[in-house]
Scaffold this active site. Structure first.
Site, PDB file in Angstrom:
ATOM      1  N   GLU A 217       2.017   1.705  -3.409  1.00 39.78           N
ATOM      2  CA  GLU A 217       0.922   2.207  -4.246  1.00 39.78           C
ATOM      3  C   GLU A 217       0.730   3.710  -4.017  1.00 39.78           C
ATOM      4  O   GLU A 217       0.533   4.473  -4.967  1.00 39.78           O
ATOM      5  CB  GLU A 217      -0.368   1.446  -3.925  1.00 39.78           C
ATOM      6  CG  GLU A 217      -1.534   1.861  -4.831  1.00 39.78           C
ATOM      7  CD  GLU A 217      -2.860   1.186  -4.457  1.00 39.78           C
ATOM      8  OE1 GLU A 217      -2.862   0.345  -3.535  1.00 39.78           O
ATOM      9  OE2 GLU A 217      -3.869   1.528  -5.090  1.00 39.78           O
TER      10      GLU A 217
ATOM     11  N   CYS B  57      -8.535  -1.917   4.123  1.00 43.04           N
ATOM     12  CA  CYS B  57      -8.415  -3.057   5.035  1.00 43.04           C
ATOM     13  C   CYS B  57      -9.721  -3.461   5.680  1.00 43.04           C
ATOM     14  O   CYS B  57      -9.850  -4.560   6.198  1.00 43.04           O
ATOM     15  CB  CYS B  57      -7.441  -2.734   6.173  1.00 43.04           C
ATOM     16  SG  CYS B  57      -5.837  -2.273   5.582  1.00 43.04           S
TER      17      CYS B  57
ATOM     18  N   LYS C  57     -15.497  -9.619   7.963  1.00 45.43           N
ATOM     19  CA  LYS C  57     -14.450 -10.473   7.367  1.00 45.43           C
ATOM     20  C   LYS C  57     -15.026 -11.776   6.847  1.00 45.43           C
ATOM     21  O   LYS C  57     -14.493 -12.395   5.936  1.00 45.43           O
ATOM     22  CB  LYS C  57     -13.348 -10.758   8.394  1.00 45.43           C
ATOM     23  CG  LYS C  57     -12.489  -9.554   8.730  1.00 45.43           C
ATOM     24  CD  LYS C  57     -11.449  -9.266   7.666  1.00 45.43           C
ATOM     25  CE  LYS C  57     -10.751  -7.935   7.929  1.00 45.43           C
ATOM     26  NZ  LYS C  57      -9.978  -7.474   6.762  1.00 45.43           N
TER      27      LYS C  57
ATOM     28  N   GLU D 202       0.837  -1.203   0.000  1.00 45.06           N
ATOM     29  CA  GLU D 202       0.000   0.000   0.000  1.00 45.06           C
ATOM     30  C   GLU D 202       0.874   1.255   0.000  1.00 45.06           C
ATOM     31  O   GLU D 202       0.551   2.243  -0.654  1.00 45.06           O
ATOM     32  CB  GLU D 202      -0.935  -0.030   1.209  1.00 45.06           C
ATOM     33  CG  GLU D 202      -2.114   0.921   1.088  1.00 45.06           C
ATOM     34  CD  GLU D 202      -3.255   0.541   2.041  1.00 45.06           C
ATOM     35  OE1 GLU D 202      -3.624  -0.651   2.080  1.00 45.06           O
ATOM     36  OE2 GLU D 202      -3.758   1.429   2.728  1.00 45.06           O
TER      37      GLU D 202
ATOM     38  N   SER E 185      -7.439   1.988  -2.356  1.00 42.22           N
ATOM     39  CA  SER E 185      -6.229   1.221  -2.629  1.00 42.22           C
ATOM     40  C   SER E 185      -6.629  -0.128  -3.218  1.00 42.22           C
ATOM     41  O   SER E 185      -7.628  -0.723  -2.797  1.00 42.22           O
ATOM     42  CB  SER E 185      -5.468   1.009  -1.320  1.00 42.22           C
ATOM     43  OG  SER E 185      -4.540  -0.037  -1.476  1.00 42.22           O
TER      44      SER E 185
ATOM     45  N   GLU F  67     -16.214 -10.848   3.598  1.00 42.58           N
ATOM     46  CA  GLU F  67     -15.075 -10.586   2.710  1.00 42.58           C
ATOM     47  C   GLU F  67     -14.487 -11.898   2.173  1.00 42.58           C
ATOM     48  O   GLU F  67     -14.190 -12.015   0.982  1.00 42.58           O
ATOM     49  CB  GLU F  67     -13.994  -9.804   3.471  1.00 42.58           C
ATOM     50  CG  GLU F  67     -12.826  -9.367   2.601  1.00 42.58           C
ATOM     51  CD  GLU F  67     -11.691  -8.728   3.413  1.00 42.58           C
ATOM     52  OE1 GLU F  67     -11.398  -9.234   4.513  1.00 42.58           O
ATOM     53  OE2 GLU F  67     -11.124  -7.740   2.942  1.00 42.58           O
TER      54      GLU F  67
ATOM     55  N   GLU G 210     -14.140 -12.186  -5.505  1.00 43.26           N
ATOM     56  CA  GLU G 210     -12.802 -11.694  -5.874  1.00 43.26           C
ATOM     57  C   GLU G 210     -11.698 -12.448  -5.130  1.00 43.26           C
ATOM     58  O   GLU G 210     -10.535 -12.367  -5.518  1.00 43.26           O
ATOM     59  CB  GLU G 210     -12.657 -10.192  -5.504  1.00 43.26           C
ATOM     60  CG  GLU G 210     -13.597  -9.239  -6.236  1.00 43.26           C
ATOM     61  CD  GLU G 210     -14.893  -9.011  -5.482  1.00 43.26           C
ATOM     62  OE1 GLU G 210     -15.253  -9.840  -4.620  1.00 43.26           O
ATOM     63  OE2 GLU G 210     -15.570  -8.008  -5.769  1.00 43.26           O
TER      64      GLU G 210
END
Lengths: 591, 389
Positions: free
Chosen positions: A283, A306, A365, A280, A326, A368, A373
């Site tokens: 980036e 995050c 999470k 990050e 990001s 997630e 993806e």
């Protein structure tokens, strides 16, 4: 401020004007039971458990909602109060389908506790509970209306702290209930899965979707190789769920407990938190380079990525700003693919047999890990996500004497970490970790803060800003000489939304914004022990920063295992091809 | 016979529906010092006509004293109490007298904006009212900086409760607020607000016109003046009547009953059910049974179980559902009498319920839950046998 003198239970007390009876009683150490009241939320005054008697008034007063008035004589334990309190508890129990023996919250349920103290031994009221089926559509949160007592803490949380409004009241009278939009399943509405409602629900009406059984199955199966990661905030929360006061640090015991539970490899999300900083940070520098050298397509400010609750929030609410996020995956999802590529490559374990489990302070999470993806390894990168609470439950189920455990360290390869990774668990932590590394990359020197503690980005203010002047740059970053890098931090989505308003309006001065969906950051995530309060969050934050200070390595780029990872595996470096494939992603608008 | 008598009684009072040059009254009031107006209201002893009976002079005084540049006058025309239909008649027949009362209030407390919170079912009169308001605006133009608007209710009974009404006006769920603060200090948009019943404001207009003594000379010590009654049920002459307060129920039933009256429900579903044996001793007014105007007569063909069950259905539906005593209590009462009626539970369960109503009365957040015990206890106490068998 004007002082008001009152009497509570025949004892005098003087408090500021505007103080509620409840707060005044606290000053005298007189405990008044409450249920709909929560330190983080606006006053509701709707459960009526906290009613008290004010001399001269026929009606009882809700102490949480009634400001004191000069000369008030209050009784918190009169016959009238006791009778009323008992009846209210009986009433609440009559509409609550309280299957305590099978309820996740049993033993930590506010209604159960109050019932134990105040309810009738023989409740003569009739059962009027509605035996509805729980909504199990969400991978993160299970909503069971039959246990709901309509205190509306969840509704207030979703609105006041998160500005999401996925839960609101519908119907009136006997039909009043906490609803999603048109009663749609939770997984189809704008819920961000943050679980803040779960940590404020006084009963088991809102709980995390549990995957304990699936994890036990994996642990018991000799053909499955279990790999576990634990997020930074888990180690400062776990103790509370096992009987300790807030603020304790249990990293070593936690690692031992995981080994005792039977995990084949015990790693640390902190390792990939360090990795996140490298990726990050790179980036951010790439975006800064592009913008400062005239590339208009690079989007600043860059937002951290995050927090999966935050990701879903921006996907719903500010989809046209997704380009600012990001592209880095969260530490959990950086760990996932490494556990199924790097780890089997180095050890010879068959990746098909690996079950990757993460212990998170978070309910989002779980969502997630389920995202389409998140299959960069060719498998589901993280198979199961457990909350801190679920881990504590497993430790109890396994009969482990947690306090008696020896401390131990995580396995190497994906287990070593620096202090920069630990502070990911607190709001401002990702920002601080990033600055520690980026500043050093750009100038060749340490950040100009005593003991590396970048105090301006710490704290519990909802939105914080800081400016860092870049001076004495190394050759490669000469274009940054004299640039004042502006950063902002928000925690709680209502605060994030304010920053987004500014970004959307084109008047955002910042280069880099850290957002955590939950107030306080991950340390008070939806998967952390219940309850939460400003004091508890402060204690956990304290523990996080103590843990950071206790470590020798406190900058992500100094993590030797990270260096090794780039040398041996991510050989084309940060933002390189392999990184891009495994560690970065893109998100999609959800209008 | 009794109709003649009723007509005579009404003619003697005739305050609400009488003709009145509202412009004159408004001009006269505007010439008065607001303190003087408060004094007149105090002398008149006017109490709110919505049912709770809060002294109007006091309410206005609080709002006048409350600091704030922006204040509001709101007319509560949400008339939702079962058996009440007088505000509709007042708004249709003498709307200007309502506007005048609002203007007098505005002048007294220092408000420039007024609202009529109109029951959703009365939307049919909205267009007419708006035209009349426009006309009234023209009439007071140059005299008083005051604008009236209409806000439509959406059908919830609880929005007759003033803080729920205000929440509804602000576009939120119609749920009562915690009090204090009261609307007189922090009402609509957090500003000092007077919420008055339609009828109250008409009496204000008439007190301005006729002086406070006339009003105070009517009625009894604690229930001065007259009141508009909505009379329905088992009566040969249902309708709207303006009568002096302080009449006994025996007199009332003599005039309006069908000769077979067994009970009168005074004050709607949230009021008291008075049985025949108590007609003589019961005064209609604040010293006896107060009422917002609803008077329902029941004769001996009526089942009091059905009456009570109907009220409880109503309350289970119309409680806002936010506070425990009201939300759960109403359901317990209804289910409880059902189970006693079908003999699943012993009659002593009625005593459990009666005890539970103490909690509803003392701990409910607003007047709705606090008043459910009125009808429940008065019916259980007086008609227990009908509930059980």
């Amino acid at each position: 401020m004007k002082k008001i003198k009152i009497q509570i239970d025949n004892r005098e007390v003087e408090v500021d004007e505007g103080t509620t009876i409840l707060k005044a009683a606290e000053k005298l150490n007189i405990h008044i039971p409450t249920l709909c009241h929560h330190e983080d939320l606006c006053i509701a005054g709707n459960c009526r458990v906290c009613v008290v008697e004010v001399e001269g008034a026929n009606l009882l007063s809700a102490s949480c909602a009634t400001p004191v008035m000069e000369g008030m004589k209050i009784h918190t334990n009169s016959m009238k109060v006791r009778n009323t309190r008992r009846t209210i508890l009986d009433m609440l129990l009559s509409e609550h389908a309280g299957e305590c023996t099978s309820c996740t919250r049993s033993g930590n349920c506010e209604l159960q506790t109050l019932a134990g103290y105040y309810a009738s031994p023989d409740n003569a009221l009739l059962d009027i509970s509605i035996k509805s089926k729980p909504d199990t559509s969400s991978p993160s949160i299970t909503k069971d209306d039959s246990k709901c007592i309509r205190c509306q803490r969840c509704v207030r949380t979703c609105e006041e702290i998160q500005k999401v409004g996925a839960l609101s009241m519908s119907g009136k009278g006997e039909h009043a209930k906490v609803s999603t939009f048109f009663e749609l399943p939770l997984n189809t509405v704008i819920c961000t899965n943050c679980g803040q409602c779960v940590t404020r629900c006084p009963t088991g009406a809102l709980v995390e979707r549990s995957y304990i059984d699936e994890v036990w199955d994996a642990l018991s199966n000799p053909d499955v190789h279990t790999v576990v990661q634990t997020a930074p905030a888990v180690r400062v929360g776990l103790g509370e769920a096992l009987g300790h006061d807030p603020g304790g640090r249990f990293t070593g015991k936690m690692v031992s407990a995981l080994r005792n539970l039977g995990f084949d490899a015990v790693f640390d999300t902190n390792f990939t938190a360090d990795l996140t900083i490298i990726e990050e940070g790179s980036e951010l520098l790439a975006r800064l380079t592009n913008v400062l050298t005239g590339d208009k397509s690079a989007q600043l400010p860059m937002f951290t990525s995050c927090s999966p609750g935050w990701i879903k929030f921006i996907e719903h609410r500010w989809p046209h700003l997704l380009g600012h996020l990001s592209t880095c995956k969260s530490p959990q999802q950086m760990f996932g693919p490494l556990a199924k590529t790097r780890y089997p490559e180095a050890t010879g374990v068959n990746p098909q047999k690996i079950c990757s489990i993460s212990i998170m302070p978070c309910t989002a999470k779980k969502f997630e890990a389920d995202r389409p993806e998140m299959r960069a390894s060719g498998f589901k990168d993280v198979d199961y996500v457990l909350t801190t609470r679920e881990l504590a439950k497993m430790i109890k189920q396994a009969g482990i004497d947690f306090d008696a455990l020896e401390e131990s360290e995580c396995d190497s390869m994906l287990g070593k970490h620096t202090g920069a990774a630990v502070i990911f668990g607190a709001t401002g932590g990702v920002m601080e970790a990033a600055i520690r590394t980026v500043y050093e990359l750009v100038t060749g020197r340490q950040v100009p803060f005593e003991n590396l503690n970048i105090t301006p980005v710490r704290g519990m203010e909802g939105i914080r800003e800081a400016t860092l002047k870049i001076e004495g740059t190394v050759e490669k970053y000469r274009f940054l000489e004299g640039v004042e890098v502006k950063v902002a931090i928000a925690h709680g989505l209502i605060n994030a939304d304010k920053l987004m308003e500014a970004v959307n309006g084109g008047n955002a001065p910042w280069h880099f914004i850290e957002v955590m969906a939950c107030p306080g950051g991950c340390l008070s995530g939806g998967g952390q022990p219940i309850p939460t309060s400003p004091d508890i969050r402060a204690a956990r934050a304290n523990a996080i920063y103590e843990e950071d200070a206790s470590l020798l390595l406190r900058k992500s780029h100094e993590n030797p295992e990270i260096t090794k990872l780039y040398e041996e595996f991510l050989v084309d470096g940060p933002l390189g091809h392999t990184s891009h494939h495994l560690l970065h992603t893109h998100y999609t608008p959800r209008p | 016979m009794s109709e003649d008598k009723i007509n005579k009684m009404q003619e003697k009072i005739n305050l609400i529906f009488s003709d009145c040059e509202v412009c004159e009254v408004v001009s006269q009031a505007l010439a008065e010092d607001p303190e003087q107006i408060l004094k007149m209201l105090l002398v008149s002893s006017l109490r709110g006509r919505g049912g709770a009976g809060f002294p109007t002079s006091l309410k206005w005084k609080f709002a006048r004293q409350a600091p704030g540049d922006r204040k509001f006058v709101i007319v509560n025309a949400d008339e939702g109490e079962p058996g009440t239909f007088k505000d509709r008649e007042i708004l249709e027949k003498v709307p200007y007298k309502v506007f005048a009362g609002m203007a007098i209030c505005a002048h007294t407390i220092g408000a420039r904006e007024g609202f009529i919170y109109l029951r959703g079912e009365y939307n049919y009169m909205r267009k007419t009212l708006e035209e009349q308001i426009q006309d009234f605006h023209n009439k007071i133009a140059g005299k008083l900086d005051f604008v009236i608007k209409i806000v439509s209710g959406a059908g919830a009974y609880v929005c007759g409760e003033e803080t729920a009404l205000i929440e509804s006006m602000e576009g939120k769920r119609g749920e009562p607020r915690n009090k204090p603060p009261y609307p007189v200090t922090a009402g609509y948009l957090g500003c000092p607000t007077v919420v008055n019943n339609v009828e109250t404001l008409v009496y204000v207009t008439m007190i301005m016109k006729m002086g406070p003594q006339h009003f105070a000379s009517l009625g009894t010590q604690h229930s001065r003046g007259a009141k508009v009654f909505s009379i329905s049920g088992d009566t040969p002459i249902p309708g709207i009547y303006e009568l002096e307060l302080g009449m006994s129920l025996a007199e009332f039933v003599e005039l309006f009953g069908d000769g077979d009256t067994k009970a009168v429900q005074v004050g709607g579903a949230g009021g008291f059910c008075v049985p025949r044996k108590k007609f003589t001793e019961t005064i209609i007014g604040f010293e006896g049974v107060p009422t917002g105007g609803s008077m329902m007569l029941f004769n001996s063909t009526r089942s009091m179980y059905n009456v009570l069950h109907n009220y409880l259905d109503f309350f289970c539906e119309e409680s806002c559902g936010q506070c425990t005593p009201c939300r759960v209590g109403c359901q317990q009462l209804r289910k409880g009498i059902e189970e006693v009626k079908n003999h699943s539970l012993k009659p002593v369960h009625l005593d459990v319920l009666k005890k539970m109503t103490d909690t509803m009365r003392y701990a409910s957040k607003c007047g709705l839950g606090q008043s459910v015990p009125n009808s429940f206890n008065s019916i259980i106490d007086n008609f227990r046998e009908e509930i059980i068998f």
